[in-house]
Design a protein around this motif. Structure first.
Motif, mmCIF file in Angstrom:
data_model
loop_
_atom_site.group_PDB
_atom_site.id
_atom_site.type_symbol
_atom_site.label_atom_id
_atom_site.label_comp_id
_atom_site.label_asym_id
_atom_site.label_seq_id
_atom_site.Cartn_x
_atom_site.Cartn_y
_atom_site.Cartn_z
ATOM 1 N N GLN A 73 0.815 -1.218 0.000
ATOM 2 C CA GLN A 73 0.000 0.000 0.000
ATOM 3 C C GLN A 73 0.855 1.278 0.000
ATOM 4 O O GLN A 73 0.536 2.225 -0.732
ATOM 5 C CB GLN A 73 -0.937 -0.026 1.206
ATOM 6 N N PRO A 74 1.948 1.324 0.773
ATOM 7 C CA PRO A 74 2.744 2.561 0.756
ATOM 8 C C PRO A 74 3.275 2.938 -0.627
ATOM 9 O O PRO A 74 3.323 4.121 -0.966
ATOM 10 C CB PRO A 74 3.891 2.251 1.730
ATOM 11 N N SER A 75 3.640 1.958 -1.439
ATOM 12 C CA SER A 75 4.151 2.344 -2.756
ATOM 13 C C SER A 75 3.007 2.639 -3.728
ATOM 14 O O SER A 75 3.139 3.527 -4.576
ATOM 15 C CB SER A 75 5.122 1.302 -3.321
ATOM 16 N N ARG A 76 1.893 1.932 -3.596
ATOM 17 C CA ARG A 76 0.732 2.279 -4.443
ATOM 18 C C ARG A 76 0.291 3.719 -4.169
ATOM 19 O O ARG A 76 0.016 4.492 -5.087
ATOM 20 C CB ARG A 76 -0.450 1.337 -4.163
ATOM 21 N N ILE A 77 0.253 4.057 -2.902
ATOM 22 C CA ILE A 77 -0.137 5.428 -2.543
ATOM 23 C C ILE A 77 0.939 6.414 -2.971
ATOM 24 O O ILE A 77 0.637 7.523 -3.419
ATOM 25 C CB ILE A 77 -0.445 5.488 -1.032
ATOM 26 N N GLY A 78 2.182 6.013 -2.859
ATOM 27 C CA GLY A 78 3.283 6.861 -3.315
ATOM 28 C C GLY A 78 3.124 7.228 -4.787
ATOM 29 O O GLY A 78 3.349 8.375 -5.184
ATOM 30 N N ASP A 79 2.703 6.273 -5.585
ATOM 31 C CA ASP A 79 2.515 6.552 -7.010
ATOM 32 C C ASP A 79 1.399 7.564 -7.251
ATOM 33 O O ASP A 79 1.457 8.351 -8.205
ATOM 34 C CB ASP A 79 2.201 5.255 -7.764
ATOM 35 N N ARG A 80 0.389 7.546 -6.388
ATOM 36 C CA ARG A 80 -0.708 8.497 -6.567
ATOM 37 C C ARG A 80 -0.290 9.898 -6.105
ATOM 38 O O ARG A 80 -0.744 10.898 -6.678
ATOM 39 C CB ARG A 80 -1.948 8.013 -5.810
ATOM 40 N N LEU A 86 -4.193 1.964 9.138
ATOM 41 C CA LEU A 86 -5.463 2.698 9.286
ATOM 42 C C LEU A 86 -5.335 4.100 8.708
ATOM 43 O O LEU A 86 -6.245 4.603 8.045
ATOM 44 C CB LEU A 86 -5.899 2.761 10.756
ATOM 45 N N GLN A 87 -4.187 4.721 8.974
ATOM 46 C CA GLN A 87 -3.983 6.078 8.436
ATOM 47 C C GLN A 87 -3.878 6.028 6.912
ATOM 48 O O GLN A 87 -4.372 6.925 6.222
ATOM 49 C CB GLN A 87 -2.698 6.706 9.006
ATOM 50 N N LEU A 88 -3.243 5.000 6.394
ATOM 51 C CA LEU A 88 -3.103 4.880 4.937
ATOM 52 C C LEU A 88 -4.467 4.682 4.271
ATOM 53 O O LEU A 88 -4.693 5.151 3.149
ATOM 54 C CB LEU A 88 -2.165 3.723 4.587
ATOM 55 N N ALA A 89 -5.363 3.996 4.958
ATOM 56 C CA ALA A 89 -6.709 3.792 4.402
ATOM 57 C C ALA A 89 -7.409 5.132 4.222
ATOM 58 O O ALA A 89 -8.071 5.376 3.200
ATOM 59 C CB ALA A 89 -7.521 2.876 5.310
ATOM 60 N N ALA A 90 -7.274 6.011 5.202
ATOM 61 C CA ALA A 90 -7.896 7.338 5.101
ATOM 62 C C ALA A 90 -7.275 8.123 3.950
ATOM 63 O O ALA A 90 -7.970 8.782 3.171
ATOM 64 C CB ALA A 90 -7.741 8.087 6.419
ATOM 65 N N LEU A 91 -5.968 8.031 3.830
ATOM 66 C CA LEU A 91 -5.273 8.749 2.749
ATOM 67 C C LEU A 91 -5.730 8.241 1.374
ATOM 68 O O LEU A 91 -5.936 9.018 0.446
ATOM 69 C CB LEU A 91 -3.760 8.581 2.916
ATOM 70 N N GLU A 92 -5.905 6.945 1.276
ATOM 71 C CA GLU A 92 -6.336 6.355 0.005
ATOM 72 C C GLU A 92 -7.693 6.940 -0.414
ATOM 73 O O GLU A 92 -7.902 7.290 -1.578
ATOM 74 C CB GLU A 92 -6.437 4.838 0.195
ATOM 75 N N ALA A 93 -8.596 7.060 0.548
ATOM 76 C CA ALA A 93 -9.924 7.614 0.240
ATOM 77 C C ALA A 93 -9.801 9.068 -0.211
ATOM 78 O O ALA A 93 -10.501 9.517 -1.127
ATOM 79 C CB ALA A 93 -10.829 7.510 1.458
ATOM 80 N N SER A 94 -8.904 9.801 0.411
ATOM 81 C CA SER A 94 -8.729 11.191 0.036
ATOM 82 C C SER A 94 -8.153 11.309 -1.375
ATOM 83 O O SER A 94 -8.530 12.199 -2.145
ATOM 84 C CB SER A 94 -7.799 11.872 1.045
ATOM 85 N N LEU A 95 -7.252 10.410 -1.706
ATOM 86 C CA LEU A 95 -6.641 10.471 -3.033
ATOM 87 C C LEU A 95 -7.650 10.161 -4.137
ATOM 88 O O LEU A 95 -7.479 10.597 -5.279
ATOM 89 C CB LEU A 95 -5.430 9.532 -3.107
ATOM 90 N N ASP A 96 -8.714 9.458 -3.807
ATOM 91 C CA ASP A 96 -9.781 9.254 -4.794
ATOM 92 C C ASP A 96 -10.383 10.593 -5.208
ATOM 93 O O ASP A 96 -10.795 10.762 -6.358
ATOM 94 C CB ASP A 96 -10.895 8.359 -4.218
ATOM 95 N N ILE A 97 -10.441 11.536 -4.283
ATOM 96 C CA ILE A 97 -10.921 12.874 -4.654
ATOM 97 C C ILE A 97 -9.857 13.586 -5.477
ATOM 98 O O ILE A 97 -10.155 14.194 -6.510
ATOM 99 C CB ILE A 97 -11.297 13.700 -3.402
ATOM 100 N N TRP A 98 -8.623 13.477 -5.045
ATOM 101 C CA TRP A 98 -7.545 14.139 -5.784
ATOM 102 C C TRP A 98 -7.450 13.665 -7.234
ATOM 103 O O TRP A 98 -7.061 14.433 -8.121
ATOM 104 C CB TRP A 98 -6.195 13.964 -5.065
ATOM 105 N N ASP A 99 -7.829 12.420 -7.481
ATOM 106 C CA ASP A 99 -7.787 11.908 -8.857
ATOM 107 C C ASP A 99 -8.719 12.682 -9.779
ATOM 108 O O ASP A 99 -8.581 12.627 -10.998
ATOM 109 C CB ASP A 99 -8.165 10.421 -8.884
#
Lengths: 398, 398
Positions: free
Chosen positions: A61-68, A270-283
């Motif tokens: 997850q950290p690298s998937r999120i890093g790519d976003r 848990l924190q990464l899960a919240a960030l992932e949801a936020s990045l859906d908006i950023w997309d």
């Protein structure tokens, strides 16, 4: 794409009656983050237990999120790692950069940098030995202070107090010309406007996700290592998840591939899960649209507040080129004023000694909000509504 | 108090049909954690926004939680800080300890220490300079290796592979006798049995919360600094939240009071919420009861598995004094065997090269679970149910 900011706004859970001008300090809750975190807790942690590391993809997850995040900061895919706090990522970048420039011992920064960056540099210099020193100059003097003694220039692009924005590409070009490496701290840049670490020549970049990226309190930080250094930079904080083969449990450290070596310990799922949801908006956001609206909102706010409140002294540059996505005013009674504003639903924050700080975040703030905020600020100032003892008692966190 | 382990068990959300013998790697979900995290997300982050730092007490949460962990590890109240990952806390403890013993350059550890501790020490030694070295000996040789060259002894109390437990008080007494400082890593101790850092003389102690303390994937770590060192230890990772006055935004670092200086950056509030819920269960547990039941369960498991599976070689000490709260067996096909067990609901884990590892956690595992686990293991072993290709393909995380 054209960004539909009404649509992004609808994806945040904003309290009734609040005009939230502090997304530059802690972004608000994306509605989907609540569900995403709940799912991670009950369906992943609860039901998968240890197998979640593979089945739910926690380990990657950290690298998937890093790519976003990479898209938002102009980084090459595969060159951003997430985790830890920003202070830790500053330390990592600085330690690696100093090791890559061994003939020099000076870290150059400025007095407008966020203090934690300076403190981390101080601590690292002490650990490295008495030859190493942190040198700080005024923000406007950084360019001239870059000389052949400087090993690393470590600069936060946007001043957390004033919102003044450095010309990072120009500073970096000069740093490189004198043989120094450049670290960009993007705490107030990522999600504030288009950042371009690759074209700007950053050697390392770091940032946090709980401000403009809306990942929630204590959300993870990120680090970028330029591809040209990715296999060269040696991590000082050489944790097992930065090892080439963490589950081989070797007794000696071997750095992982590229930026993966900048991972340290177990990621905060848990924190990464919240960030992932936020990045859906950023997309859904085009960064040129973002900047256009951000500048319109800050222009509107500056004009409105200056017209209504002559006692407030603008601390933020008027020139667009030199401005981040916040507006700050100075006043000796700034603390009490901010408490009075918060009591009336206009949430900004105060930064010692005298700064009233307001962040402008087009994802959920629009021109109508700004107009209402200006009216409330005018009322508080013109009628001295801030002049009450209860607004002058300082809380732990300001 | 007498602990009601049926009552603690009822407070965990355990999947149907699973016997979870991996709470030593990732503890299961406390039922209340889901509600606590949801409340933190929606009512605190969502509604309080930035004011949550004061109103919801986020800023002081790490020390409140530290005090609750203190009871479990025999620490004096006010001397445990939480945050970051265990690797980071190892680095902090080691850097401070080395600085406090400046005439010596050797870190002594053992080959049974968790690799990340060794890697972090390697990285720190490299940063400190060529005089510094990490020396590792076999776990049973640590006592004899303690001599006047050793600056710091850094030991994980329970070996993550074998479950062998060091006599930390004896090692620490010897370390002090030769003028070395002692760092205890309690990753497999905190919540596994009663720990007594104060009476055992630990100079520093560190640990994680996502194993026996059930805080969820990526839950925060903790660090203890003995009161006698609390105002002396200088943090290498000198972040703003370890500053004496973080919100004064001074340009120079001044360490905070005592262990507060070991805070670094913004605390992970969602992860801390989960940990808080888990500690509500721990408050119901007497640590002597815990140890009594833990030893009964591990005894039962060893006897049952050895009787049924002569091919499995016990890697865990038979002597209670030398045993943590896990049981490990060796077998060259251990990886496939563990996959076969997981497929049948007995979840333990595998540690390279040949360890099958099972954790025993009285808070949610009882004698009946152990009997059922033994029967399933016997079936898998006696009928070679593990000997299938799909069990031999290694996943990313083992």
């Amino acid at each position: 794409m054209t960004t539909d900011f009404a649509a992004t706004r609808a994806q945040f859970d904003l309290p009734e009656g609040v005009i939230y001008l502090d997304g530059n300090s802690l972004g608000p809750l994306p509605k989907m983050a609540a569900a995403r975190v709940a799912r991670t807790v009950t369906e992943e942690w609860g039901q998968m237990l240890i197998t979640g590391w593979n089945k739910a993809g926690w380990m990657t997850q950290p690298s998937r999120i890093g790519d976003r995040i990479a898209r938002l900061i102009g980084a090459e895919a595969g060159h951003v790692a997430t985790g830890d706090t920003l202070s830790i990522k500053v330390y990592q970048a600085l330690a690696s950069a100093l090791e890559m420039n061994p003939g020099r011992k000076v870290v150059l920064s400025d007095t407008g940098n966020f203090p934690s960056d300076l403190y981390m540099a101080e601590g690292l210099c002490r650990t490295l030995g008495p030859d190493y020193q942190l040198k700080t100059v005024a923000p406007e003097d950084v360019l001239d202070a870059l000389d052949e003694t400087v090993a690393v220039m470590m600069i936060t692009e946007v001043d957390y107090r004033t919102g003044r924005r450095h010309d990072m590409a120009a500073l970096t070009a000069r740093a490189h010309a004198v043989g120094a490496l450049a670290i960009w701290d993007l705490a107030h840049s990522a999600g504030a406007f288009r950042v371009d670490v690759a074209n700007g020549g950053a050697d390392f970049a770091v940032g946090c996700s709980y401000k403009y990226l809306n990942s929630g309190p204590g959300g993870p930080a990120f680090i970028y290592v330029a591809p040209r250094h990715a296999e060269v930079a040696r991590p000082a904080l050489s944790g097992w998840l930065g090892h080439a083969a963490p589950f081989a449990f070797d007794l000696s450290y071997r750095p992982g591939t590229g930026v993966e070596r900048m991972r340290v310990g177990t990621p905060p799922i848990l924190q990464l899960a919240a960030l992932e949801a936020s990045l859906d908006i950023w997309d859904q956001v085009d960064l040129d649209d973002l900047r256009r609206v951000s500048l319109a909102l800050t222009d509107q706010f500056i004009a409105g507040v200056e017209a209504a409140c002559p006692d407030l002294v603008l601390a933020t540059p008027r020139t667009h080129h030199d401005r981040g996505s916040q507006v700050s005013f100075r006043h000796p009674e700034g603390y009490a004023m901010m408490q009075a504003l918060i009591a009336r639903g206009v949430i900004g924050d105060f930064r010692a000694p005298d700064i009233l700080r307001f962040g402008f975040t087009p994802l959920f703030i629009n021109a109508e909000d700004v107009a209402r905020a200006i009216a409330i600020i005018a009322d508080v100032m013109q009628n001295r509504l801030w002049d009450r003892p209860e607004y002058k008692t300082r809380a732990l966190v300001t």
